[in-house]
Motif scaffolding. Structure first.
Motif, PDB file in Angstrom:
ATOM      1  N   ALA A   1       0.831  -1.208   0.000  1.00 20.24           N
ATOM      2  CA  ALA A   1       0.000   0.000   0.000  1.00 20.24           C
ATOM      3  C   ALA A   1       0.861   1.253   0.000  1.00 20.24           C
ATOM      4  O   ALA A   1       1.689   1.441   0.889  1.00 20.24           O
ATOM      5  N   PHE A   2       0.680   2.102  -1.009  1.00 21.64           N
ATOM      6  CA  PHE A   2       1.409   3.368  -1.076  1.00 21.64           C
ATOM      7  C   PHE A   2       0.786   4.420  -0.159  1.00 21.64           C
ATOM      8  O   PHE A   2       1.436   5.396   0.189  1.00 21.64           O
ATOM      9  N   ALA A   3      -0.504   4.221   0.197  1.00 24.66           N
ATOM     10  CA  ALA A   3      -1.188   5.188   1.071  1.00 24.66           C
ATOM     11  C   ALA A   3      -2.006   4.419   2.098  1.00 24.66           C
ATOM     12  O   ALA A   3      -2.942   3.710   1.730  1.00 24.66           O
ATOM     13  N   LYS A   4      -1.662   4.578   3.368  1.00 27.63           N
ATOM     14  CA  LYS A   4      -2.414   3.915   4.428  1.00 27.63           C
ATOM     15  C   LYS A   4      -3.386   4.862   5.118  1.00 27.63           C
ATOM     16  O   LYS A   4      -4.176   4.438   5.957  1.00 27.63           O
TER      17      LYS A   4
ATOM     18  N   LEU B   1      -2.539  10.354   0.236  1.00 27.18           N
ATOM     19  CA  LEU B   1      -3.106  10.024  -1.068  1.00 27.18           C
ATOM     20  C   LEU B   1      -2.352  10.683  -2.217  1.00 27.18           C
ATOM     21  O   LEU B   1      -2.030  10.027  -3.220  1.00 27.18           O
ATOM     22  N   HIS B   2      -2.061  11.981  -2.104  1.00 26.45           N
ATOM     23  CA  HIS B   2      -1.409  12.703  -3.205  1.00 26.45           C
ATOM     24  C   HIS B   2      -0.061  12.071  -3.560  1.00 26.45           C
ATOM     25  O   HIS B   2       0.215  11.803  -4.739  1.00 26.45           O
ATOM     26  N   ASN B   3       0.756  11.817  -2.554  1.00 21.38           N
ATOM     27  CA  ASN B   3       2.066  11.212  -2.809  1.00 21.38           C
ATOM     28  C   ASN B   3       1.929   9.787  -3.336  1.00 21.38           C
ATOM     29  O   ASN B   3       2.738   9.334  -4.157  1.00 21.38           O
TER      30      ASN B   3
ATOM     31  N   TYR C   1       2.283   5.766  -7.875  1.00 20.98           N
ATOM     32  CA  TYR C   1       1.689   4.841  -8.851  1.00 20.98           C
ATOM     33  C   TYR C   1       1.968   5.303 -10.279  1.00 20.98           C
ATOM     34  O   TYR C   1       2.232   4.484 -11.171  1.00 20.98           O
ATOM     35  N   ILE C   2       1.921   6.602 -10.522  1.00 18.56           N
ATOM     36  CA  ILE C   2       2.232   7.116 -11.856  1.00 18.56           C
ATOM     37  C   ILE C   2       3.676   6.791 -12.222  1.00 18.56           C
ATOM     38  O   ILE C   2       3.959   6.275 -13.315  1.00 18.56           O
ATOM     39  N   ARG C   3       4.582   7.076 -11.299  1.00 18.54           N
ATOM     40  CA  ARG C   3       6.004   6.839 -11.568  1.00 18.54           C
ATOM     41  C   ARG C   3       6.290   5.363 -11.829  1.00 18.54           C
ATOM     42  O   ARG C   3       6.994   5.006 -12.784  1.00 18.54           O
ATOM     43  N   LEU C   4       5.728   4.494 -10.995  1.00 21.67           N
ATOM     44  CA  LEU C   4       5.981   3.063 -11.130  1.00 21.67           C
ATOM     45  C   LEU C   4       5.428   2.523 -12.440  1.00 21.67           C
ATOM     46  O   LEU C   4       6.120   1.806 -13.188  1.00 21.67           O
TER      47      LEU C   4
ATOM     48  N   VAL D   1      -7.158   4.773  -1.967  1.00 24.85           N
ATOM     49  CA  VAL D   1      -7.047   4.989  -3.415  1.00 24.85           C
ATOM     50  C   VAL D   1      -8.248   4.330  -4.076  1.00 24.85           C
ATOM     51  O   VAL D   1      -8.380   3.112  -4.071  1.00 24.85           O
ATOM     52  N   THR D   2      -9.147   5.122  -4.625  1.00 23.24           N
ATOM     53  CA  THR D   2     -10.343   4.578  -5.263  1.00 23.24           C
ATOM     54  C   THR D   2      -9.998   3.992  -6.634  1.00 23.24           C
ATOM     55  O   THR D   2      -8.904   4.206  -7.174  1.00 23.24           O
TER      56      THR D   2
END
Length: 403
Positions: A310-313, A318-320, A325-328, A351-352
């Protein structure tokens, strides 16, 4: 706990609307009054501003102050736990998971999805791994375990409790509540794997990707597969059974890489197609030749799996997370071969589906690749989403064809 001995939490005027819609959380900002001496994990009655009963649940300090166990004014006793566990078992029987000889690993209880918020129970063969995400469930663990053993009958012999990482401030000790076993292998769609319920992530294996791993198997034939964030290698050994040319597994955890190697060896002993790398995902992707510089004699991957943690817990991250996710995904689009297939996922609850899809689309545009959606993926049926609790839909996935 008897109803007449329960302490009460009273809501502010007008704050009962979400509970009237059967949402299973009471937020701290909705509370007008709490009875004296209510302790964390205690079962409480929730009443409206005019004193009418509305719910019963576990009290806890924090933004989610009460996790609702029942909207009926009832005792939370052995009968309650047995009834809820029976309902969860019946749901898994309905989808054909409980007595399938080819799959002995599945989720029996999925928190709010089974109206047991704060409780996770995964089954691995003869062992159930129980995990508490609330103090109330932690305090009830022995009572729940006894009823679980009764409900499951002869299907399980051991119950392991694993909540050190989910309740670190409580310092609970992991260990067997009932029984004890060194047998830590299970089956998923006929493939064997080790379960590290003592030191592994979650309950020891990510059973929520079972259906998605099965789908990947059908796309793997003759493909060169890269499994990023491989953890215990689930996608890797499915790809091998699907006939992949080669499979490379990558994770930054040496323990995960060791377990991946053991799982591949368990299913495909001595198979030279597999290689595992303990390395940071972004560094590994950076080292792959860009698609524009690849020649026929220097092929790259044509099936890539991105299944990061999870990138956002929490919502503040959320923003970061979306930037991550875009970068990856942009890196994967830059490196995947023409005609390649990308399986990409997010398990961040905040993240929806729309957030994630927009991040992936932005990544595709940045990489200037033509992309088609083949499948939109989600968690399996043994991870049900309570229709009144949409927050429970945490796993999002997209399968893409990249020209």
């Amino acid at each position: 706990m008897k109803r007449n001995s329960m302490k009460q939490v009273q809501l502010k005027r007008g704050k009962e609307d979400s509970l009237l819609r059967f949402h299973p959380w009471v937020f701290s900002g909705a509370i007008q009054h709490i009875d004296n001496d209510v302790t964390e994990g205690e079962v409480v009655r929730v009443i409206t501003s005019n004193g009418s009963y509305i719910a019963t649940g576990h009290f806890q300090q924090g933004s989610i102050a009460v996790r609702v166990l029942s909207f009926n004014d009832m005792e939370i006793n052995d009968d309650f736990w047995r009834l809820r566990l029976n309902k969860a078992l019946q749901a898994r029987q309905a989808i054909g998971l409980v007595d399938d000889p080819q799959t002995t690993a599945f989720r029996l209880v999925h928190g709010e999805g089974d109206m047991l918020p704060g409780l996770i129970i995964d089954i691995y063969g003869q062992t159930a791994v129980m995990q508490a995400h609330s103090i109330g469930m932690h305090l009830a663990r022995h009572q729940i375990a006894r009823q679980l053993k009764e409900v499951m009958g002869g299907r399980i012999a051991h119950i392991y409790y694993k909540s050190e990482t989910t309740l670190p401030f409580m310092e609970p000790e992991n260990g067997f509540i009932i029984g004890g076993s060194n047998e830590n292998t299970a089956l998923e769609n006929g493939l064997r794997f080790y379960v590290d319920w003592q030191e592994g992530q979650k309950t020891g294996f990510f059973v929520d990707q079972r259906d998605n791993r099965s789908l990947l198997e059908h796309y793997a034939h003759e493909r060169r597969v890269l499994n990023m964030f491989c953890y215990t290698g689930g996608f890797s050994f499915y790809a091998m059974r699907g006939g992949a040319q080669l499979v490379h597994s990558v994770d930054s955890s040496l323990k995960a890489i060791e377990l991946t190697r053991r799982n591949v060896e368990l299913n495909f002993p001595g198979d030279p197609r597999h290689e595992a790398f303990c390395e940071d995902a972004f560094k590994f992707l950076d080292a792959i030749e860009p698609q524009s510089s690849v020649t026929p004699t220097k092929p790259t991957y044509d099936l890539i799996i991105l299944d990061p943690p999870a990138f956002a817990k929490h919502r503040a991250a959320l923003h970061n997370a979306l930037k991550g996710y875009i970068r990856l995904n942009a890196k994967a689009f830059e490196k995947i071969a023409p005609g390649g297939i990308l399986f990409t996922f997010s398990c961040s609850q905040v993240v929806t589906k729309d957030h994630f899809r927009n991040a992936v689309f932005t990544a595709a545009a940045q990489a200037r690749r033509t992309v088609r959606i083949l499948h939109q993926l989600h968690q399996p049926a043994d991870h049900p989403v309570n229709i009144y609790h949409p927050e429970g839909e945490y796993l999002k996935g997209i399968v893409l064809y990249v020209e």
